[in-house]
Design a protein around this motif. Sequence first.
Motif, PDB file in Angstrom:
ATOM      1  N   THR A  76       0.824  -1.220   0.000  1.00 47.93           N
ATOM      2  CA  THR A  76       0.000   0.000   0.000  1.00 47.93           C
ATOM      3  C   THR A  76       0.860   1.273   0.000  1.00 47.93           C
ATOM      4  OG1 THR A  76      -0.105   0.245   2.390  1.00 47.93           O
ATOM      5  CG2 THR A  76      -1.780  -1.163   1.395  1.00 47.93           C
ATOM      6  N   PRO A  77       0.365   2.304  -0.686  1.00 44.65           N
ATOM      7  CA  PRO A  77       1.050   3.599  -0.644  1.00 44.65           C
ATOM      8  C   PRO A  77       1.153   4.117   0.796  1.00 44.65           C
ATOM      9  CG  PRO A  77      -0.624   3.597  -2.354  1.00 44.65           C
ATOM     10  CD  PRO A  77      -0.785   2.315  -1.588  1.00 44.65           C
ATOM     11  N   LEU A  78       0.175   3.741   1.635  1.00 45.99           N
ATOM     12  CA  LEU A  78       0.182   4.203   3.028  1.00 45.99           C
ATOM     13  C   LEU A  78       1.448   3.730   3.745  1.00 45.99           C
ATOM     14  CD1 LEU A  78      -1.659   5.779   4.921  1.00 45.99           C
ATOM     15  CD2 LEU A  78      -2.619   3.597   5.681  1.00 45.99           C
ATOM     16  N   THR A  79       1.821   2.481   3.521  1.00 41.61           N
ATOM     17  CA  THR A  79       3.045   1.945   4.151  1.00 41.61           C
ATOM     18  C   THR A  79       4.253   2.749   3.679  1.00 41.61           C
ATOM     19  OG1 THR A  79       2.085  -0.249   4.173  1.00 41.61           O
ATOM     20  CG2 THR A  79       4.480  -0.141   4.378  1.00 41.61           C
ATOM     21  N   MET A  80       4.318   2.982   2.365  1.00 39.47           N
ATOM     22  CA  MET A  80       5.478   3.679   1.810  1.00 39.47           C
ATOM     23  C   MET A  80       5.513   5.138   2.286  1.00 39.47           C
ATOM     24  SD  MET A  80       6.625   1.142   0.362  1.00 39.47           S
ATOM     25  CE  MET A  80       7.672   1.017  -1.042  1.00 39.47           C
ATOM     26  N   GLN A  81       4.331   5.712   2.426  1.00 41.66           N
ATOM     27  CA  GLN A  81       4.254   7.095   2.892  1.00 41.66           C
ATOM     28  C   GLN A  81       4.706   7.188   4.348  1.00 41.66           C
ATOM     29  OE1 GLN A  81       0.836   9.393   1.745  1.00 41.66           O
ATOM     30  NE2 GLN A  81       0.586  10.159   3.817  1.00 41.66           N
ATOM     31  N   ALA A  82       4.246   6.233   5.164  1.00 35.62           N
ATOM     32  CA  ALA A  82       4.618   6.252   6.582  1.00 35.62           C
ATOM     33  C   ALA A  82       6.131   6.087   6.728  1.00 35.62           C
ATOM     34  CB  ALA A  82       3.887   5.147   7.326  1.00 35.62           C
ATOM     35  N   LEU A  83       6.711   5.222   5.923  1.00 37.97           N
ATOM     36  CA  LEU A  83       8.149   4.973   6.047  1.00 37.97           C
ATOM     37  C   LEU A  83       8.986   6.123   5.496  1.00 37.97           C
ATOM     38  CD1 LEU A  83       8.256   1.201   5.090  1.00 37.97           C
ATOM     39  CD2 LEU A  83       8.692   2.188   7.336  1.00 37.97           C
ATOM     40  N   SER A  84       8.550   6.679   4.371  1.00 42.35           N
ATOM     41  CA  SER A  84       9.370   7.739   3.759  1.00 42.35           C
ATOM     42  C   SER A  84       9.139   9.084   4.433  1.00 42.35           C
ATOM     43  CB  SER A  84       9.061   7.863   2.264  1.00 42.35           C
ATOM     44  OG  SER A  84       7.753   8.347   2.066  1.00 42.35           O
ATOM     45  N   GLY A  85       7.948   9.233   5.041  1.00 45.38           N
ATOM     46  CA  GLY A  85       7.629  10.512   5.680  1.00 45.38           C
ATOM     47  C   GLY A  85       7.126  11.556   4.693  1.00 45.38           C
ATOM     48  N   PHE A  86       6.859  11.138   3.448  1.00 42.30           N
ATOM     49  CA  PHE A  86       6.349  12.063   2.427  1.00 42.30           C
ATOM     50  C   PHE A  86       5.194  11.413   1.692  1.00 42.30           C
ATOM     51  CE2 PHE A  86      10.816  13.271   2.913  1.00 42.30           C
ATOM     52  CZ  PHE A  86      10.678  14.633   3.125  1.00 42.30           C
ATOM     53  N   PRO A  87       4.286  12.237   1.144  1.00 46.65           N
ATOM     54  CA  PRO A  87       3.196  11.651   0.359  1.00 46.65           C
ATOM     55  C   PRO A  87       3.759  10.855  -0.819  1.00 46.65           C
ATOM     56  CG  PRO A  87       2.925  14.034   0.603  1.00 46.65           C
ATOM     57  CD  PRO A  87       4.247  13.688   1.174  1.00 46.65           C
ATOM     58  N   VAL A  88       3.111   9.744  -1.132  1.00 46.21           N
ATOM     59  CA  VAL A  88       3.571   8.921  -2.257  1.00 46.21           C
ATOM     60  C   VAL A  88       2.894   9.426  -3.531  1.00 46.21           C
ATOM     61  CG1 VAL A  88       3.434   6.590  -3.237  1.00 46.21           C
ATOM     62  CG2 VAL A  88       4.031   6.918  -0.833  1.00 46.21           C
ATOM     63  N   SER A  89       3.672   9.590  -4.583  1.00 51.42           N
ATOM     64  CA  SER A  89       3.099  10.062  -5.845  1.00 51.42           C
ATOM     65  C   SER A  89       2.721   8.855  -6.696  1.00 51.42           C
ATOM     66  CB  SER A  89       4.118  10.919  -6.593  1.00 51.42           C
ATOM     67  OG  SER A  89       4.537  11.976  -5.771  1.00 51.42           O
ATOM     68  N   LEU A  90       1.485   8.923  -7.235  1.00 47.83           N
ATOM     69  CA  LEU A  90       0.973   7.782  -7.992  1.00 47.83           C
ATOM     70  C   LEU A  90       0.555   8.166  -9.407  1.00 47.83           C
ATOM     71  CD1 LEU A  90      -1.432   6.424  -5.231  1.00 47.83           C
ATOM     72  CD2 LEU A  90       0.705   5.363  -5.921  1.00 47.83           C
ATOM     73  N   ASP A  91      -0.051   9.355  -9.523  1.00 46.78           N
ATOM     74  CA  ASP A  91      -0.696   9.704 -10.791  1.00 46.78           C
ATOM     75  C   ASP A  91      -0.005  10.852 -11.493  1.00 46.78           C
ATOM     76  OD1 ASP A  91      -3.004   7.964 -10.935  1.00 46.78           O
ATOM     77  OD2 ASP A  91      -3.536   8.941  -9.033  1.00 46.78           O
ATOM     78  N   LEU A  92       0.027  10.724 -12.808  1.00 42.63           N
ATOM     79  CA  LEU A  92       0.606  11.810 -13.597  1.00 42.63           C
ATOM     80  C   LEU A  92      -0.397  12.944 -13.742  1.00 42.63           C
ATOM     81  CD1 LEU A  92       2.902  12.838 -15.388  1.00 42.63           C
ATOM     82  CD2 LEU A  92       1.933  11.539 -17.273  1.00 42.63           C
ATOM     83  N   LEU A  93      -1.634  12.553 -14.044  1.00 38.39           N
ATOM     84  CA  LEU A  93      -2.629  13.584 -14.362  1.00 38.39           C
ATOM     85  C   LEU A  93      -3.535  13.854 -13.159  1.00 38.39           C
ATOM     86  CD1 LEU A  93      -3.435  12.183 -17.911  1.00 38.39           C
ATOM     87  CD2 LEU A  93      -1.820  13.988 -17.306  1.00 38.39           C
ATOM     88  N   ASP A  94      -2.898  14.130 -12.034  1.00 36.21           N
ATOM     89  CA  ASP A  94      -3.660  14.346 -10.817  1.00 36.21           C
ATOM     90  C   ASP A  94      -3.326  15.729 -10.279  1.00 36.21           C
ATOM     91  OD1 ASP A  94      -5.139  13.160  -8.349  1.00 36.21           O
ATOM     92  OD2 ASP A  94      -3.266  13.944  -7.523  1.00 36.21           O
ATOM     93  N   THR A  95      -4.336  16.568 -10.149  1.00 38.61           N
ATOM     94  CA  THR A  95      -4.076  17.964  -9.769  1.00 38.61           C
ATOM     95  C   THR A  95      -3.445  18.064  -8.381  1.00 38.61           C
ATOM     96  OG1 THR A  95      -6.375  18.015  -9.151  1.00 38.61           O
ATOM     97  CG2 THR A  95      -5.807  19.179 -11.165  1.00 38.61           C
ATOM     98  N   GLU A  96      -3.898  17.176  -7.468  1.00 36.31           N
ATOM     99  CA  GLU A  96      -3.371  17.267  -6.100  1.00 36.31           C
ATOM    100  C   GLU A  96      -1.877  16.913  -6.062  1.00 36.31           C
ATOM    101  OE1 GLU A  96      -4.624  15.394  -1.978  1.00 36.31           O
ATOM    102  OE2 GLU A  96      -6.329  16.042  -3.206  1.00 36.31           O
ATOM    103  N   THR A  97      -1.524  15.799  -6.735  1.00 36.27           N
ATOM    104  CA  THR A  97      -0.110  15.382  -6.760  1.00 36.27           C
ATOM    105  C   THR A  97       0.725  16.489  -7.393  1.00 36.27           C
ATOM    106  OG1 THR A  97      -0.903  13.157  -7.164  1.00 36.27           O
ATOM    107  CG2 THR A  97       1.445  13.506  -7.473  1.00 36.27           C
ATOM    108  N   GLU A  98       0.231  17.035  -8.478  1.00 35.52           N
ATOM    109  CA  GLU A  98       0.994  18.073  -9.190  1.00 35.52           C
ATOM    110  C   GLU A  98       1.174  19.314  -8.325  1.00 35.52           C
ATOM    111  OE1 GLU A  98       2.522  18.688 -12.550  1.00 35.52           O
ATOM    112  OE2 GLU A  98       2.764  16.596 -12.045  1.00 35.52           O
ATOM    113  N   SER A  99       0.152  19.610  -7.480  1.00 34.36           N
ATOM    114  CA  SER A  99       0.265  20.827  -6.675  1.00 34.36           C
ATOM    115  C   SER A  99       1.235  20.607  -5.512  1.00 34.36           C
ATOM    116  CB  SER A  99      -1.100  21.295  -6.174  1.00 34.36           C
ATOM    117  OG  SER A  99      -1.595  20.353  -5.266  1.00 34.36           O
TER     118      SER A  99
END
Length: 411
Positions: A49-72
């Motif tokens: 899960t991205p949640l596991t990777m996010q918790a370990l890295s301490g940063f939001p995990v990027s998944l989508d290219l065409l996603d306004t939230e990720t891009e912002s």
Amino acid sequence: MKNLQNKHILLGVTGGIAAYKGAELIRRLQDEGAEVRVVMTHAATEFITPLTMQALSGFPVSLDLLDTETESVMGHIELARWADLVLVAPASANFLAGLRQGRGDDLLTTLCLAATCPIAVAPAMNQAMWGNVATQENCAGLRRNGVIFFGPDEGLQACGETGQGRLLDVAHIVTHTCALFPSELLTGKTVMITAGPTREAIDPVRYISNHSSGKQGYALAEAAVEAGARVLLISGPVTLPVPDRVTVINVVSADEMYAAVMENVAECDIFIGVAAVADFKPVAAAVQKIKKQHDAEPLTEPLTMTLTLVENPDIIASVAALPTPPFLVGFAAETENLLAYAREKLNRKGLDLIVANDVADNRIGFNSDNNGTTIISKDKVMPLAIASKRQVSVQIIQVIADLLNTRELSI
Ligand SMILES: Cc1cc2nc3c(=O)[nH]c(=O)nc-3n(C[C@H](O)[C@H](O)[C@H](O)COP(=O)(O)O)c2cc1C
């Protein structure tokens, strides 16, 4: 020694059984001092899960290219620019094919297209998939284009078959990653730098301060980061941007600077006191704004006011007095008898080095972009030519590293 200090690693995780090992990889890269941000393909999210990777890295995990939230949060180009290395582990056969073709149909391949830093891949797949001519041709093409391969390894696979295609073990991926970043002058060292002036409150609207701009301290912080150190900057009030990869603690008064230094100094190998810390402060700051006293009768003499000052804590002497002090570097800004005063300060405060500069010379010193300094150690005097504060900083860091190495070798 932390071999990936200050390094930014963009970890790409693709869809394969070994995706779960990406979690361990984050931790081990962080152990080496790296900052890790994770990009996952959609297939990878079916395995971990991205949640596991996010918790370990301490940063939001990027998944989508065409996603306004990720891009912002951090757009794909910004993320590609941020990285010192794109490491894709595990790398699926599908991802390698896309990378070979220069595809940009998901976030990870697009990032790889936009990245100007090295790209390393750690393939992981069934042995037949790895042996397939298409995969082999893709990998040969990628190698020709400079993509670095970590593995794959040989052995028993998750599917029960034996052969080549296993993900190289995490420890080896980390060792190979470290080898991509040869060690620098201060790799593995933590440096604390104080910079700027302090402000000593007289009342809520007035203070005593000095002309220090912070430029020399900030330039040293930049040079230390470039030399591979982890840098903690304790900064008085200045208007300079915080250099990239430097952790800053903002303070105002000498007391605050003293507290921030003493709280963090235990983790430092090198302490550089550049701040122009006020020697004295008003005994007690007035709680309310001090008003002019008007008498009924017109005054014949101008009003006078007496401000009683008390000594501030001596930060550098307090650091020197610690049971195991870091390597100590002080600065002496003088207007006369520069070398004699600087040498006296070096001995009195128990410093390893002192950097003396003549602030009466208006070509250099406070607020100027240039500096002309003399570095004095216990047995040497090293005058540096007038140069930018940045160039002077690089030379100071070089001298510190040389002396520190000699000291460590002689222990
Ligand atoms: C259970 C399962 C395990 C898989 N393991 C791998 C693998 O280890 N390596 C690989 O290259 N593909 C593997 N695949 C196939 C990939 O998931 C598939 O090619 C996918 O499209 C890869 O997408 P991605 O490259 O965007 O992550 C597996 C598929 C399944 C269903």
